[in-house]
Design an enzyme around this catalytic site. Structure first.
Site, PDB file in Angstrom:
ATOM      1  N   CYS A  45      40.715  39.762  37.698  1.00 15.30           N
ATOM      2  CA  CYS A  45      41.389  40.867  36.992  1.00 15.30           C
ATOM      3  C   CYS A  45      41.249  40.721  35.478  1.00 15.30           C
ATOM      4  CB  CYS A  45      42.865  40.905  37.366  1.00 15.30           C
ATOM      5  SG  CYS A  45      43.164  41.133  39.114  1.00 15.30           S
TER       6      CYS A  45
HETATM    7  C1  BEZ Z   1      41.665  37.575  40.814  1.00 15.89           C
HETATM    8  O1  BEZ Z   1      41.863  38.477  40.011  1.00 15.89           O
HETATM    9  O2  BEZ Z   1      40.984  36.603  40.526  1.00 15.89           O
HETATM   10  C2  BEZ Z   1      42.235  37.669  42.185  1.00 15.89           C
HETATM   11  C3  BEZ Z   1      43.465  38.281  42.382  1.00 15.89           C
HETATM   12  C4  BEZ Z   1      43.990  38.337  43.669  1.00 15.89           C
HETATM   13  C5  BEZ Z   1      43.287  37.790  44.732  1.00 15.89           C
HETATM   14  C6  BEZ Z   1      42.032  37.204  44.521  1.00 15.89           C
HETATM   15  C7  BEZ Z   1      41.511  37.154  43.238  1.00 15.89           C
END
Ligand code: BEZ
Length: 208
Positions: A45
């Site tokens: 994210c």
């Molecule tokens: C991420 O943004 O890295 C992420 C968020 C939730 C689950 C898996 C990855």
């Protein structure tokens, strides 16, 4: 109810990092890139937020307003934005919705229960100035989106509207386009005086 291409994007009023926002009023005469992410302070994210911010000129020149969303609070978003700016070397200026009660995530079906019952998957809604949903994409939590593709589909949609054309597989700006079967040869002669190549009666290619 599933939101389909051509539907009016549901309106909502919500707290964001830029204060309270009423979606239809805020989007005004712009296109909107409305995208959800699972959570603040997570790695994928963070890169997506940074990428969106770094493409601000690209969105602006296409008359597109980005709008992020997660189920975190405004306070968490604001703290995280500092990290995003720091680590991704950018400045996040677009609003991020704080959908704490999951109301909007549920409305837009961004919660996919097999991924999480409290966090949104990576949904994309491209919405036009008439508030119609023109494209949807859904990515799982562990795969970051391809932002070249986001800009490419916006270019394709805007060109299709302007020139009454369709775009072939892997189309990029400047490539040949397709004259849709709904356009007769007589109508095409007016729309495309430059002519076209007729590979088949249903497959006509031209440059615009
Ligand atoms: C991420 O943004 O890295 C992420 C968020 C939730 C689950 C898996 C990855």
């Amino acid at each position: 109810m599933t939101i389909q291409i051509g539907d009016i994007a549901p309106d909502f009023t919500v707290a964001t990092t830029d204060g309270t926002l009423s979606f239809h009023e805020w989007s005004d005469n712009s296109w909107v890139f409305f995208f959800s992410h699972p959570a603040d302070f997570t790695p994928v994210c963070t890169t997506e937020m940074g990428k969106t911010a770094s493409l601000s000129i690209d969105f602006e020149c296409r008359n597109v307003k980005p709008l992020g969303l997660s189920t975190d609070t405004v306070e968490e978003h604001l703290k995280w934005i500092e990290d995003v700016n720091d680590t991704q070397n950018t400045t996040v200026e677009f609003p991020i919705v704080a959908d704490e009660d999951l109301k909007i995530s549920r409305l837009y079906e961004m919660i996919h229960d097999h991924e999480s019952t409290t966090q949104a998957v990576r949904s994309v809604f491209i919405i036009d100035p008439e508030k119609r949903v023109r494209l949807t994409m859904t990515y799982p939590m562990n795969v970051g989106r391809n932002f070249s593709e986001v800009l490419r589909v916006i270019d394709a949609l805007q060109l299709a509207d302007e020139k009454q054309i369709a775009t072939p597989a892997d189309w990029q700006p400047g490539d040949k386009v397709i004259i849709p079967p709904s356009v007769s040869n007589a109508a095409a002669a007016n729309l495309f005086p430059q002519g076209w190549d007729e590979i088949r009666p249903y497959l006509r290619e031209t440059h615009v």
